[in-house]
Design a protein around this motif. Structure first.
Motif, PDB file in Angstrom:
ATOM      1  N   ARG A   1       0.810  -1.220   0.000  1.00 57.40           N
ATOM      2  CA  ARG A   1       0.000   0.000   0.000  1.00 57.40           C
ATOM      3  C   ARG A   1       0.844   1.270   0.000  1.00 57.40           C
ATOM      4  O   ARG A   1       0.314   2.364  -0.142  1.00 57.40           O
ATOM      5  CB  ARG A   1      -0.881   0.023   1.255  1.00 57.40           C
ATOM      6  CG  ARG A   1      -1.788  -1.178   1.421  1.00 57.40           C
ATOM      7  CD  ARG A   1      -3.139  -0.993   0.796  1.00 57.40           C
ATOM      8  NE  ARG A   1      -3.828   0.191   1.297  1.00 57.40           N
ATOM      9  CZ  ARG A   1      -4.926   0.686   0.720  1.00 57.40           C
ATOM     10  NH1 ARG A   1      -5.426   0.122  -0.351  1.00 57.40           N
ATOM     11  NH2 ARG A   1      -5.517   1.757   1.228  1.00 57.40           N
ATOM     12  N   GLN A   2       2.148   1.144   0.198  1.00 58.55           N
ATOM     13  CA  GLN A   2       2.962   2.353   0.342  1.00 58.55           C
ATOM     14  C   GLN A   2       3.358   2.925  -1.009  1.00 58.55           C
ATOM     15  O   GLN A   2       4.011   2.249  -1.806  1.00 58.55           O
ATOM     16  CB  GLN A   2       4.214   2.061   1.157  1.00 58.55           C
ATOM     17  CG  GLN A   2       5.069   3.315   1.367  1.00 58.55           C
ATOM     18  CD  GLN A   2       6.070   3.170   2.490  1.00 58.55           C
ATOM     19  OE1 GLN A   2       6.478   2.055   2.835  1.00 58.55           O
ATOM     20  NE2 GLN A   2       6.458   4.286   3.071  1.00 58.55           N
ATOM     21  N   PRO A   3       2.987   4.183  -1.286  1.00 55.12           N
ATOM     22  CA  PRO A   3       3.388   4.783  -2.565  1.00 55.12           C
ATOM     23  C   PRO A   3       4.895   4.912  -2.684  1.00 55.12           C
ATOM     24  O   PRO A   3       5.594   5.061  -1.682  1.00 55.12           O
ATOM     25  CB  PRO A   3       2.747   6.172  -2.522  1.00 55.12           C
ATOM     26  CG  PRO A   3       1.689   6.101  -1.479  1.00 55.12           C
ATOM     27  CD  PRO A   3       2.171   5.104  -0.469  1.00 55.12           C
TER      28      PRO A   3
ATOM     29  N   ARG B   1       7.780   7.357  -4.723  1.00 58.38           N
ATOM     30  CA  ARG B   1       7.737   8.747  -5.178  1.00 58.38           C
ATOM     31  C   ARG B   1       8.857   9.037  -6.160  1.00 58.38           C
ATOM     32  O   ARG B   1       9.864   8.318  -6.231  1.00 58.38           O
ATOM     33  CB  ARG B   1       7.889   9.681  -3.974  1.00 58.38           C
ATOM     34  CG  ARG B   1       6.912   9.428  -2.848  1.00 58.38           C
ATOM     35  CD  ARG B   1       5.487   9.796  -3.216  1.00 58.38           C
ATOM     36  NE  ARG B   1       4.572   9.591  -2.089  1.00 58.38           N
ATOM     37  CZ  ARG B   1       3.286   9.900  -2.114  1.00 58.38           C
ATOM     38  NH1 ARG B   1       2.745  10.402  -3.205  1.00 58.38           N
ATOM     39  NH2 ARG B   1       2.525   9.679  -1.076  1.00 58.38           N
TER      40      ARG B   1
ATOM     41  N   PHE C   1      -0.652   7.750  -5.128  1.00 56.01           N
ATOM     42  CA  PHE C   1      -1.695   6.795  -4.801  1.00 56.01           C
ATOM     43  C   PHE C   1      -2.822   7.022  -5.783  1.00 56.01           C
ATOM     44  O   PHE C   1      -3.244   8.149  -6.007  1.00 56.01           O
ATOM     45  CB  PHE C   1      -2.166   7.040  -3.367  1.00 56.01           C
ATOM     46  CG  PHE C   1      -3.091   5.980  -2.850  1.00 56.01           C
ATOM     47  CD1 PHE C   1      -2.587   4.792  -2.335  1.00 56.01           C
ATOM     48  CD2 PHE C   1      -4.467   6.166  -2.870  1.00 56.01           C
ATOM     49  CE1 PHE C   1      -3.442   3.810  -1.839  1.00 56.01           C
ATOM     50  CE2 PHE C   1      -5.332   5.192  -2.379  1.00 56.01           C
ATOM     51  CZ  PHE C   1      -4.811   4.013  -1.864  1.00 56.01           C
TER      52      PHE C   1
END
Lengths: 381, 123
Positions: free
Chosen positions: A303-305, A307, A328
């Motif tokens: 779930r962690q974006p 960058r 996200f």
């Protein structure tokens, strides 16, 4: 908090209107611009289901007038501009002499001139380049007295049809008759509008050029409609990322060639054969699949974006590529990203590792767009 | 129980030797829709000012620094499934982690509720 930078930021024609609606203003492309009103997630989803109004008045609107303007422009863009019919729009790339991408832009043949929309952050450099490269009989006008509004979403056409907008000539099409990448001149009462069926969200919709002094009247009239809400830069970015559309200065820049940027469609067949645009030799040497790296999409496990700036690493932890946009996806409810990777890793389904803050994150190369485009295309006969 | 605040918009509830840490309502409002929270591992030793957690919104990642030094004893597992807890209940259910304080004198440098409110009003 105040710093000198804030004071040099310019204001958009709609500045006070954005603030009155609760827009949170941030610096972008030299302007103070609204990043959000009620929240990025809500604004994003609203645009995918209804219609969102974006103030894109920071973008550069430029007219090129003069005999042979299209042929002259073709010296620095790889699009087939001289073959562009009246009322048609082409997405193309402004190329440096070495073929590096200086900007991406929309070019419309209005029948009287070429109307260009370029990125806000690059517009002054673009204009200087046009002036240096174009022959003296082609006149450039920077339409600084015009605002630009984008109305985007599946209800954009129904919403715009509620305003009484007439074509310049009674027998010309109304805005709802335009197909994707078509444009025309219109009147809203006594206000002249240039309307394009285009945008950068992946949705159906319009971009509307309007004299600056009437921008607020038009924005307010659109936002008074049930289908329309104002949308900030935050959702504009997450929408274009879902649509797989590259953002200049992030997903491409002067150090990137068109094939590497995965923009082969912008190298039109006729122009590849002519091979007479800036940097053609270097650009075409990579066509169609001979670049060493390529812009691709990524799904992220978990779930962690991830960058912009995170590294794509090989099994030994060496950086072999880079993430250029990441966030996200409100539509998919999971993180997505764009990255440059070596060709050997560019195939859809390839599993790769991205390192962010020292932590390895498993990703899978994904087809773009992440969310299908919903353009109002002309039916193919 | 006393609640302390930092100028990085964290709150710290202290009960005996244990501190519960989260971000303030003002901070969640500024960050917008929170989609992921990376919390420290239980057992991690944090010094004041260390990177302790990362809060991810749709658009950006923001670091959360350790407001006080100590050993992490518990993290809020509910944030894994429901990161929006930080938006909906920043100063209660949306807490990040608990730690055993290693230097209670660090609390002297933090703000109380009144001072924090004045700090936010001045921004």
């Amino acid at each position: 908090m105040s710093d000198d930078k804030t004071e040099t930021l310019k204001k958009l024609p709609l500045d006070s209107w954005h603030r009155s609606l609760g827009g949170r203003m941030v610096p972008f492309a030299g302007y103070e611009m609204p990043v959000q009103y009620e929240g990025v997630m809500a604004e994003h989803l609203w645009t995918r289901e209804n219609a969102g109004l974006f103030d894109v008045s920071h973008m550069g609107q430029v007219q090129l007038v003069g005999d042979g303007a299209a042929e002259a422009l073709e010296a620095i863009v790889p699009g087939n501009i001289s073959a562009l019919g009246v009322g048609k729009i082409r997405y193309t790339l402004l190329l440096a002499q070495d073929g590096g991408i200086l900007d991406d832009l929309m070019v419309t043949n209005t029948g009287r001139n070429l109307y260009l929309v370029v990125n806000g952050a690059t517009k002054h450099d673009d204009i200087a380049y046009f002036k240096a490269q174009l022959p003296s009989h082609v006149t450039l006008s920077h339409l600084e007295g015009h605002g630009l509004l984008a109305l985007q979403g599946p209800k954009a056409a129904a919403a715009l049809a509620k305003l009484e907008i007439s074509p310049m000539q009674p027998d010309w099409p109304v805005p709802a008759d335009l197909y994707f990448m078509e444009a025309g001149p219109f009147m809203w009462g006594d206000i002249p509008l240039g309307i394009s069926r285009s945008g950068y969200t992946g949705e159906d919709g319009y971009e509307i050029s309007v004299p600056a002094e009437h921008t607020e009247t038009l924005a307010a009239a659109l936002c008074a409609l049930d289908e329309v809400k104002p949308i900030g830069l935050g959702a504009r970015d997450s929408l274009r990322l879902e649509a797989g559309l590259p953002l200049y200065g992030h997903d491409m820049d002067a150090g990137v060639l068109p094939v590497e940027a995965n923009l082969n469609f912008a190298l039109s067949k006729a122009r590849r054969e002519e091979a007479n645009f800036a940097g053609a030799e270097r650009v075409l040497a990579q066509y169609p699949r001979k670049a060493e790296k390529k812009r691709i999409g990524l799904f992220i496990n978990g779930r962690q974006p991830i960058r912009e700036g995170a590294s794509v690493v090989d099994a030994d932890g060496n950086a072999v590529g880079a993430v250029t946009s990441g966030g996200f996806s409100p539509t998919l409810q999971k993180p997505i990203a764009m990255a440059y990777v070596p060709m050997a890793l560019a195939e859809t389904g390839t599993e790769i590792i991205v390192e962010q803050r020292g932590k390895p994150i498993a990703c899978t190369v994904a087809d773009m767009p992440f969310v299908p485009h919903n353009y109002h295309r002309k039916p193919k006969l | 129980m006393s609640r302390y605040f930092t100028d990085e918009h964290e709150w710290v509830d202290v009960e005996g030797e244990t501190a519960t840490v989260g971000i303030t309502d003002y901070a969640q409002e500024q960050l917008g829709d929170i989609v992921f929270v990376e919390t420290p591992e239980a057992g991690a030793e944090l010094s004041q000012g260390d990177d302790a957690a990362v809060v991810e919104s749709v658009k950006a990642a923001s670091d959360v620094y350790a407001a006080v030094s100590g050993t992490v004893v518990e993290v809020n597992d509910a944030l894994e499934d429901e990161p929006a807890l930080v938006n909906n209940s920043a100063e209660e259910d949306g807490w990040f982690f608990r730690l055993t304080l290693s230097d209670k004198s660090e609390l002297d440098d933090l703000m109380d509720e009144k001072a924090y409110k004045a700090f936010v009003d001045g921004l």
